[in-house]
Design an enzyme around this catalytic site. Structure first.
Site, mmCIF file in Angstrom:
data_model
loop_
_atom_site.group_PDB
_atom_site.id
_atom_site.type_symbol
_atom_site.label_atom_id
_atom_site.label_comp_id
_atom_site.label_asym_id
_atom_site.label_seq_id
_atom_site.Cartn_x
_atom_site.Cartn_y
_atom_site.Cartn_z
ATOM 1 N N GLU A 185 0.793 -1.042 -0.180
ATOM 2 C CA GLU A 185 0.174 0.185 -0.293
ATOM 3 C C GLU A 185 1.155 1.470 0.219
ATOM 4 O O GLU A 185 1.488 1.901 1.022
ATOM 5 C CB GLU A 185 -1.145 -0.087 1.539
ATOM 6 C CG GLU A 185 -2.644 0.870 1.237
ATOM 7 C CD GLU A 185 -1.470 2.447 1.571
ATOM 8 O OE1 GLU A 185 -1.694 2.950 0.394
ATOM 9 O OE2 GLU A 185 -1.262 2.747 2.279
ATOM 10 N N GLU A 194 4.596 8.116 -4.246
ATOM 11 C CA GLU A 194 5.467 7.610 -2.872
ATOM 12 C C GLU A 194 6.064 6.697 -3.284
ATOM 13 O O GLU A 194 7.309 5.328 -3.270
ATOM 14 C CB GLU A 194 4.305 6.442 -1.798
ATOM 15 C CG GLU A 194 3.303 7.841 -1.280
ATOM 16 C CD GLU A 194 2.444 6.749 -0.307
ATOM 17 O OE1 GLU A 194 2.909 5.907 -0.018
ATOM 18 O OE2 GLU A 194 1.959 7.393 0.352
#
Length: 727
Positions: A185, A194
């Site tokens: 995740e 990210e």
């Protein structure tokens, strides 16, 4: 011993680098570094008074009873409170993980996904598992917290934890074999920010077997064209300034991009704009990213969009849909609420988490179109190019076929650009704000022949405005954040604003302290700030008290009749009903069958008799909100005197029924003792973040006019921290 000394020397070098003035990015306000050979751990924090970044030693073990919630500023708590997300991951992991596989969990956090995988691997009998689980987490405090969670759930012997980035793991060194299943995740609101793509690339090449399985399975990004005056004002300073008749040109013609927002997608709760957004197209698919194969670092696509209405396209609003299982039955979406189905023309899948709770870790994203936007007519075909790198997605409209209302006299890429937040651009283009500032300056300099004025923050507006109002003034701008870029900017716009650079001087106080040598032995007649400090836009409102610190350092240089603006700061508070924000930061207990009570103190949770720290939020974007009290003054900061600690309190009455979840706090800046000009940063002002203090337990107001509470605050001048309590 020599190794330890070398490690400490490197640490000291880094400390000196940051103490010397390099500010971390807004995403890296808190950063951790470990010196494993010394057993020491350091965390990078920003001092709210000095504005300097500094390394502080943090304890080797995380203590549940520690009064310092060291991970409170992260989004972990908000994410763990996202029940639809948790349910979707659990269902997909149960379908994907088999009894004898090797599971790799990248970016493990508290270890929730690893524990789900362990349970799926062994069923109710954890001792029967023949598989292996590798958890990879690079953030040291989170690794330590994860180990506590694993021990509390009797999972510490089932999951091997590595305090490394995934691209630092080596098969044959750290792990015996490649993994069969990847669970992860590592998604932000934009999806890629990210490092999703490089992480998947490295895992595919070095850490996973052929034909590996993944949770999630696929992610698809979608977009929609919208018209919104509010969104337009967040980026187009040139055209907004054209409507302001004050003689100041922050972005002169031909230099439209000298002050600009970064060309990127900005995360925002678009549902909060409500009727201020007008939809100009149906949703359209942009990119699809398959987690089960090696992704490309770069991609391009051309999209033809049919306009649904007449209007002006001011922005592209985007979101993503996550398909978690290979069968295509488990989904999670970050779409705005006006999207009835996140998968256009495909209907709702059977396990789609359609009604998502408000959460702050994943929002929608906004990409601004250039200038005034693109004028379109209903049924018109709009051509848009989309591209992605390994960390971001961007859009470009075909200017030849669109009526793109933008001037083409922008600076070349070799010229100066100062990137500001969208909210700062909107403030600089606001007519009322500008006129109020000019009025305050005029009052302050009335009757002065050739005043010496010091701009004690990073406000380019004040630097230009002071020389505009007082033609004979001499201006020194401290520009502690902008530094040399601020100096170059003032030089670049001097001709269009009618001043010469012999009247303007920039002294970067991060490099040197302002002295009388800089002022030719003259004392300061006007010390002024908005206050605004470059790079601190996402911080709590009282971080603007840097101004008080700078005023104190300059005390010996101030004239006897100096005018200090603002002369006072007033800490204000208002009781609020914030059910969505409360739920997202509420203390954790059981998450999909796993105990998480031990993380609450460290993550700064509220509830279960525990108050959270103050957090910076745009109140208007916090989901369901309602004011439950009048506005109260808690205490005042007197800038006419040197910096000092102070405290205050107020009794808050509740005139109507409801549930009080906490308080909104902000500062009103009083610009002068002889004027009524006050610059408020309260909840009614969208361009400023407020501080939010959530209560240990919500207050249920059943009998309005009878129930009350007390809120008190203490400001510590040595640390710059402001603590708020309720009793």
């Amino acid at each position: 011993m020599r190794c330890q000394l070398q490690t400490l020397a490197r640490i000291v070098s880094v400390v000196r680098t940051y103490a010397g003035g390099r500010r971390p990015s807004s995403k890296a306000i808190t950063r951790t570094m470990s010196a494993k050979s010394t057993g020491l751990m350091f965390q990078l924090k920003v001092n709210p008074i000095s504005g300097n970044s500094e390394w502080v030693v943090i304890e080797e073990e995380i203590d549940d009873v520690s009064p310092e919630p060291m991970l409170a500023t992260t989004s972990y708590l908000d994410m763990l409170n996202d029940s639809p997300r948790n349910r979707a991951y659990r269902a997909a992991i149960d379908r994907t993980v088999s009894k004898h596989c090797h599971v790799l969990d990248i970016g493990s956090g508290t270890g929730l996904l690893s524990m789900m995988a362990a349970r799926a691997m062994s069923g109710d009998d954890l001792s029967s598992s023949k598989g292996m689980i590798t958890a990879c987490e690079s953030y040291i405090p989170m690794v330590k917290l994860m180990k506590k969670v694993l021990r509390a759930n009797n999972m510490n012997h089932k999951i091997r934890v590595f305090n490394k980035r995934s691209d630092e793991l080596e098969v044959g060194v750290d792990i015996a074999s490649r993994a069969d299943v990847l669970v992860s995740e590592i998604l932000d609101s934009e999806l890629l920010g990210e490092g999703l793509i490089p992480t998947l690339q490295h895992a595919h090449d070095k850490l996973l077997v052929e034909n590996y399985k993944t949770v999630p399975y696929r992610a698809t990004t979608y977009g929609q064209l919208v018209e919104s005056t509010y969104l337009w004002k967040l980026h187009d300073l040139f055209n907004n300034e054209a409507d302001v008749d004050d003689g100041i040109h922050l972005v002169p013609k031909g230099k439209e991009s000298i002050l600009r927002v970064k060309p990127q997608q900005f995360a925002m709760h678009c549902d909060a704009l409500g009727e201020e957004i007008r939809l100009l197209s149906e949703p359209f698919k942009v990119f699809e990213f398959d987690f089960w194969k090696r992704p490309d670092s770069h991609g391009e696509t051309q999209i033809h969009i049919k306009a649904a209405n007449d209007g002006t396209v001011h922005a592209v609003i985007s979101w993503w849909v996550l398909q978690l299982d290979e069968e295509g039955e488990i989904f999670y979406s970050t779409s705005p609420k006006w999207i009835s189905s996140p998968l256009p023309n495909n209907g709702l899948p059977s396990l789609y988490c359609g009604i998502r709770d408000w959460c702050d870790h994943w929002k929608q994203c906004v990409w601004f179109t250039k200038g005034k936007g693109i004028a379109v007519s209903k049924d018109e075909d709009i051509c848009m190019d989309a591209s992605h790198t390994d960390i971001s997605i961007s859009y470009e409209f075909n200017a030849q076929s669109q009526r793109l209302e933008v001037d083409h006299h922008e600076l070349s890429t070799q010229d100066l650009h100062i990137t500001l937040s969208p909210e700062r651009i909107a403030i600089y283009g606001d007519n009322h704000w500008r006129l109020s500032m000019l009025k305050a300056i005029s009052y302050a300099l009335k009757g002065q022949d050739s005043p010496l004025c010091v701009i004690a923050d990073d406000s380019v507006f004040l630097s230009v405005a002071v020389v505009h109002v007082a033609k004979a003034s001499h201006v020194i701008s401290l520009f502690s954040g902008l530094g040399d870029k601020g100096s170059q900017y003032l030089r670049a716009v001097a001709d269009e604003n009618g001043y010469s650079m012999d009247r303007v001087q920039v002294v970067n106080t991060r490099k040197s302290q302002l002295t009388l040598n800089d002022t030719h032995q003259n004392k300061v007649d006007l010390l002024i700030a908005e206050p605004f400090y470059f790079g601190a836009e996402g911080m709590l409102p009282w971080h603007g008290l840097q101004f008080w610190s700078k005023r104190t350092m300059l005390d010996s240089m101030l004239s006897e009749d100096v005018c200090i603006m603002p002369c006072k700061g007033i800490l204000k508070a208002c009781a609020m009903s914030l059910p969505d924000l409360w739920r997202s930061r509420h203390a954790l207990e059981n998450i999909e069958g796993f105990d998480h009570t031990m993380v609450n103190t460290t993550l700064g949770a509220c509830g279960l008799s525990s108050e959270s720290p103050c957090f910076p939020f745009f109140i208007w974007q916090c989901g369901e909100i309602k004011k439950l009290s009048d506005t109260y003054t808690i205490m005042e900061f007197d800038f006419l005197k040197p910096l000092s600690s102070c405290q205050g309190k107020a009794k808050v009455d509740f005139p109507e029924a409801g549930v009080c979840h906490g308080f909104a706090l902000w500062i009103d800046w009083v610009m002068g003792s002889t004027t009524d000009i006050v610059m408020s940063t309260g909840p009614d002002q969208r361009c400023w973040k407020q501080g939010v203090k959530l209560l240990a337990e919500p207050i249920k107001i059943i009998q309005p006019g009878i129930c009350s509470t007390v809120i008190e605050a203490y400001f510590d001048s040595s640390s710059g921290e402001l603590s708020v309590n309720n009793r």
